[in-house]
Enzyme design. Sequence first.
Site, PDB file in Angstrom:
ATOM      1  N   GLY A   1    -108.417 -17.483 -45.017  1.00 31.72           N
ATOM      2  CA  GLY A   1    -108.638 -16.161 -45.385  1.00 31.72           C
ATOM      3  C   GLY A   1    -110.370 -15.770 -45.005  1.00 31.72           C
ATOM      4  N   SER A   2    -110.822 -15.089 -46.065  1.00 30.20           N
ATOM      5  CA  SER A   2    -112.146 -14.717 -45.566  1.00 30.20           C
ATOM      6  C   SER A   2    -113.277 -15.541 -45.311  1.00 30.20           C
ATOM      7  CB  SER A   2    -112.796 -13.723 -46.540  1.00 30.20           C
ATOM      8  OG  SER A   2    -111.847 -12.523 -46.633  1.00 30.20           O
ATOM      9  N   THR A   3    -113.063 -16.994 -45.924  1.00 28.31           N
ATOM     10  CA  THR A   3    -113.879 -18.109 -45.570  1.00 28.31           C
ATOM     11  C   THR A   3    -114.168 -18.200 -44.121  1.00 28.31           C
ATOM     12  OG1 THR A   3    -112.173 -19.629 -46.041  1.00 28.31           O
ATOM     13  CG2 THR A   3    -113.822 -19.157 -47.750  1.00 28.31           C
ATOM     14  N   PHE A   4    -113.001 -17.901 -43.456  1.00 24.54           N
ATOM     15  CA  PHE A   4    -113.083 -18.093 -41.949  1.00 24.54           C
ATOM     16  C   PHE A   4    -114.021 -17.097 -40.981  1.00 24.54           C
ATOM     17  CE2 PHE A   4    -111.517 -18.481 -37.576  1.00 24.54           C
ATOM     18  CZ  PHE A   4    -111.229 -20.005 -37.434  1.00 24.54           C
ATOM     19  N   LYS A   5    -114.449 -15.920 -41.819  1.00 18.79           N
ATOM     20  CA  LYS A   5    -115.172 -15.056 -41.221  1.00 18.79           C
ATOM     21  C   LYS A   5    -116.659 -15.846 -40.896  1.00 18.79           C
ATOM     22  CE  LYS A   5    -113.034 -11.207 -43.569  1.00 18.79           C
ATOM     23  NZ  LYS A   5    -113.206 -10.659 -44.749  1.00 18.79           N
TER      24      LYS A   5
END
Lengths: 606, 84
Positions: free
Chosen positions: A291-295
């Site tokens: 999810g957003s941690t990959f941003k």
Amino acid sequence: MIQRPKIVLKHPRFYTLLALMAFGFILISLRLVVVQGLQHEEWLARAEQAQEKSVEIEAERGTIYDRKGRILALDTERPSVYAIPAEIKEPLAASRRLAPLLGLSQKNIFKKLRKGGQFVWLNRKISPEKMAQIEKENIKGIGFITESKRIYPKGALFGHLIGFAGLDNQGLEGIERKYNATLQGKNGGLILERDAFGHSVFPKGFNYIRPSPGSDLTLTVDEIIQYISERELDAIVEKTGAEGGTVIVMDPWSGEILSMAVRPEFDPNRVKTSQPSQWRNRAITDFYEPGSTFKIITAAAALEENLIHPDDLVDCEEGTYPVRGTVIHDHNAIGTVSFRQVIAKSSNIGTIKVAEILGADRLLSYAKAFGFGERLGVDLVGESPGMLRSRKNWSSRSLASIAIGQEIGVTPLQMVTATSAVANGGWLMTPRIVKETSSGKGLREKAALIRRRVVSEETTEQLVQILKEVVSENGTARLASIPGYAVAGKTGTAQKIDSATGRYSRDKYVSSFVGFVPADNPVISILVMVDEPKGIAWGGEIAAPVFANIAKDVLHYLKIPPQRERPKAKPWERDIDRDRKSLKRVAAKEKEGRVAHAMVRIGPRQ
Amino acid sequence: MILTAFFAVWQRNEMIQIGYETEALQQKKTKLLRRQKELIAEISSLSAAERIERIALERLQMKSADPGQRIYVAAEIQNHGEEE
């Protein structure tokens, strides 16, 4: 002339007896020749079999320590009970006396004793108290052999990491399996000479081969940090009714794993009562959509390629944006904000727009550089490479999906290692768990290994400032903040795939937070991942406070003061200083073009 | 001849006796080593962080120090002109 007396056969029976005796002697002499000469080897072997007993002596398995020398696994000696059924005259009575003492069924024992034969195990590695009770019974044909039994004095703490060794001292899971050859040692042997009563004489006679004990291992983990991690993970799993979770604490400068906590828990002292699925170290074997941690990765790539500046404005379309036939939404609808705010507020739309400028090839290239889709080479068994599809298998929506952490599978270890690369100035380190091995031959320290540089130091400096915004009042992870310390990190809330429908589930999520502290000169990187929390699932609500609780206690334990004045007292902290200096030396050489990237060794040589 | 035979038998008997004694001592040593290992394992188990924290909080009624109660002192010890 002398006349010889004439022999007269007066007593014929005497001569018959003499002849018989002579014949007997001849027979005995012939037998002697056969036994001592022709069949010498065969009879010698029979005598040795009757008089001698060969016993294998198990080598002591090496002890496993944490980084401060606390014992995590060691061998203790336990008696094993055997029977020689041929010597037991009343197997039924013996089985009745032994069953309650051994805690086994009388039928099973009787079955073993009735079979006959030379040797049968009744029960292995029993307690010394049980042994004393059985000895009191004084049953002929029952004996004991001392064997090694592996003990894990910290119980379930470190369970998944250390794994366990089986009855025959073979490592079957975790470190025990990975380092089996190092820990195991070499078995010895002993030939016992027995007297007529079966007692052994000359226990260490001429036929004693001394066993070589296995080497000891010192791990990079710390019991206190592990305990803090497990305590906080347990608390959140219980509070949210989650299926499980993972916490990893890493030293970003050396890649050393300081703790690795996994739930559901597993106690290596009670292997028989656990399911094999509980043994799995999910921190390295299982992958999830980040999810957003990959941003963090998308932002690092865009900054490194100079495609965007943290203060450049991005239109986030008030929360609705069509991409290739589907509509992307933001949790909090926002308009035009800086790129810094895009990440701080975790806008999917803003991140996708930046990824579209970056392009699929470059995004894939940076994802690979950060270690996704490959095994990082941690010294544990069963490491998964995660899931990163090759470019040809991307759909028209893959760029948008992967940029926000969907359509990609990462292991918790990959995520914390990639984040550590941001924390340490751009170096992807090989995560490691074994610090040194020691045997009779001396100490062998394992060096930290750089896998490669992934982004420049300047890029990481920009990114750290952005990730600090995430933990500010304006960001999604204000609950990760710790008074007195600057924290950098990123939240993630990812929908899980519903195995029944093959689509994203509406009520099953993975909540996560990954970050490092103190942000500008980090000492620890931490990943918190909670699997399927019930009710609220936002990473900022579920995982971020767990990060704060762990970081707060670990910083206190490591004596890291709020104002970044680290004392120079702890030997292992000096290691971090050394690694940090080594990295800076490599960075300086790199600027001068004197270093090829892959696998640069830093720290002490082996 | 007879004396030599007696000597050989006596010698063999002595060796067997010494063998029994050695075995008895060996068993004693094994038991003591086993006990030592058990005690090491017990110490390690008793010093587990979870147990110590539980005793501190529940039995001794201790509390974790708040961040404000923690004072860090930077130590710079001069030792023969060198920083330690």
